[in-house]
Design an enzyme around this catalytic site. Structure first.
Site, PDB file in Angstrom:
ATOM      1  N   ASN A 108       0.804  -1.178  -0.046  1.00 12.37           N
ATOM      2  CA  ASN A 108       0.127   0.142   0.060  1.00 12.37           C
ATOM      3  C   ASN A 108       0.754   1.237  -0.203  1.00 12.37           C
ATOM      4  OD1 ASN A 108      -2.115  -1.813   0.180  1.00 12.37           O
ATOM      5  ND2 ASN A 108      -2.119  -1.704   2.293  1.00 12.37           N
ATOM      6  N   ILE A 109       0.260   2.213  -0.644  1.00  9.93           N
ATOM      7  CA  ILE A 109       1.008   3.668  -0.765  1.00  9.93           C
ATOM      8  C   ILE A 109       0.651   4.658   0.103  1.00  9.93           C
ATOM      9  CG2 ILE A 109       1.941   2.991  -3.369  1.00  9.93           C
ATOM     10  CD1 ILE A 109      -0.369   4.999  -4.103  1.00  9.93           C
ATOM     11  N   HIS A 125       5.864  -0.874  -2.871  1.00 11.16           N
ATOM     12  CA  HIS A 125       5.246  -0.205  -4.282  1.00 11.16           C
ATOM     13  C   HIS A 125       5.328   1.425  -3.953  1.00 11.16           C
ATOM     14  CE1 HIS A 125       2.547  -4.066  -5.355  1.00 11.16           C
ATOM     15  NE2 HIS A 125       3.865  -4.004  -5.738  1.00 11.16           N
ATOM     16  N   CYS A 133      12.715  14.593  -6.749  1.00 11.41           N
ATOM     17  CA  CYS A 133      12.679  15.767  -7.822  1.00 11.41           C
ATOM     18  C   CYS A 133      13.417  14.883  -9.077  1.00 11.41           C
ATOM     19  CB  CYS A 133      13.678  16.833  -7.457  1.00 11.41           C
ATOM     20  SG  CYS A 133      13.926  17.684  -9.167  1.00 11.41           S
ATOM     21  N   CYS A 161      15.521  23.303  -8.252  1.00 17.31           N
ATOM     22  CA  CYS A 161      15.625  23.434  -9.611  1.00 17.31           C
ATOM     23  C   CYS A 161      14.171  23.662 -10.346  1.00 17.31           C
ATOM     24  CB  CYS A 161      16.475  22.054  -9.947  1.00 17.31           C
ATOM     25  SG  CYS A 161      15.106  20.743 -10.163  1.00 17.31           S
ATOM     26  N   GLY A 198      -4.753  -9.318   4.233  1.00 16.97           N
ATOM     27  CA  GLY A 198      -5.405  -8.289   3.244  1.00 16.97           C
ATOM     28  C   GLY A 198      -4.939  -8.396   1.884  1.00 16.97           C
ATOM     29  N   SER A 200      -4.456 -10.685  -1.789  1.00 19.49           N
ATOM     30  CA  SER A 200      -4.601 -11.942  -2.647  1.00 19.49           C
ATOM     31  C   SER A 200      -3.627 -12.604  -3.319  1.00 19.49           C
ATOM     32  CB  SER A 200      -6.003 -11.601  -3.492  1.00 19.49           C
ATOM     33  OG  SER A 200      -7.090 -11.440  -3.039  1.00 19.49           O
ATOM     34  N   ASN A 224      -7.400 -12.982   4.756  1.00 19.16           N
ATOM     35  CA  ASN A 224      -7.890 -12.363   3.726  1.00 19.16           C
ATOM     36  C   ASN A 224      -9.082 -12.831   3.502  1.00 19.16           C
ATOM     37  OD1 ASN A 224      -7.162 -10.708   1.650  1.00 19.16           O
ATOM     38  ND2 ASN A 224      -7.041 -12.443   0.284  1.00 19.16           N
TER      39      ASN A 224
END
Ligand code: ZN
Length: 256
Positions: A108-109, A125, A133, A161, A198, A200, A224
């Site tokens: 998860n992000i 991920h 940058c 920059c 959580g 699959s 899950n």
């Protein structure tokens, strides 16, 4: 499953966690859905309706049309940043604090493991928490840029920059972040228990980590909603909501 059977499996999972010397956790979208975050790779989430992911969420698309990328990401980022950690996140943080788990590998992000208090989080991920940058590779925290981006649609720019700051999330076509991925594999090789929560296990190469752990003899616990390819190898499979089952396991572990 009968309630008594379920309770026995929760107890058994807690026993395995207590006995483990190096337990780690692997989480996926299902750990964040109780926080109201849709699985953004799934077609039903509505996030792909305007653009095809391959047209907007690839590295080459980002480089060609950064403004279109930021426009696409904005509702998703807004949603994730306003979400709150759920009981599964908080229980995993409590287990880490009491040294029952050593690391959380997450697909998860959204940064929710961090916000719940987990320290050793490996976001394979990538994460929305930092930006880099694209010209001078300076990495910065996202907080400073997030409000003007979410509220006014101002894309984040490097203060040194002037180039775009790309969120440190893994886009299609992109390699996993090398250092984090190495740490995730090292944690997998060191673990004697992997708690899978959580996910699959459909997205490679992360999906191969449980098999890697199992091959060297680690115990496998899976929590899950749906079945996974690892179910037949797992010591315990608990089918249901991670936000209910993980806290139930944690309270058994932490009460003793
Ligand atoms: Zn720069």
């Amino acid at each position: 499953m009968e309630p008594e059977q379920h309770a026995a499996l929760v107890q058994k999972a807690a026993d395995l966690l207590r006995q483990a010397k190096f337990a780690i956790v692997l989480t996926g979208a299902g750990s964040s859905t109780p926080s109201g975050i849709p699985d953004f790779r799934s077609s039903g989430s509505g996030l792909w309706t305007r653009y095809l992911p391959t047209e907007v969420a690839t590295l080459s698309a980002f480089n060609r049309h950064p403004e279109r990328f930021f426009e696409w990401l904005r509702p998703l980022a807004s949603h994730m940043l306003s979400a709150q950690p759920n009981p599964a996140h908080r229980s995993l943080a409590a287990l880490e604090k009491q040294h029952f788990i050593k690391a959380v590998i997450t697909q998860n992000i959204d940064g929710l493991h961090h916000r719940a208090g987990s320290q050793n989080v490996l976001p394979v991920h990538g994460t929305l928490e930092t930006l880099t940058c694209i010209r001078c590779y300076r990495q910065v925290g996202a907080e400073k840029y997030i409000h003007s981006y979410i509220e006014q649609g101002i894309s984040p720019r490097c203060e040194i920059c002037g180039e775009y700051l790309k969120p440190d999330i893994v886009l299609f076509e992109e390699q996993l972040p090398a250092k984090i991925w190495l740490q995730a594999r090292q944690a997998t090789d060191s673990c004697d228990l992997m708690l899978i929560a959580g996910t699959s296990l459909l997205v490679s190469p992360v999906a191969q980590l449980p098999e890697r752990a199992w091959r060297h003899g680690a115990s496998i616990i899976i929590v899950n909603k749906t079945s996974t390819y690892m179910d037949e190898y797992a010591d315990i499979v608990l089918r249901g909501d991670v936000a209910e089952i993980i806290p139930a396991i944690a309270s058994e572990v932490l009460d003793d």
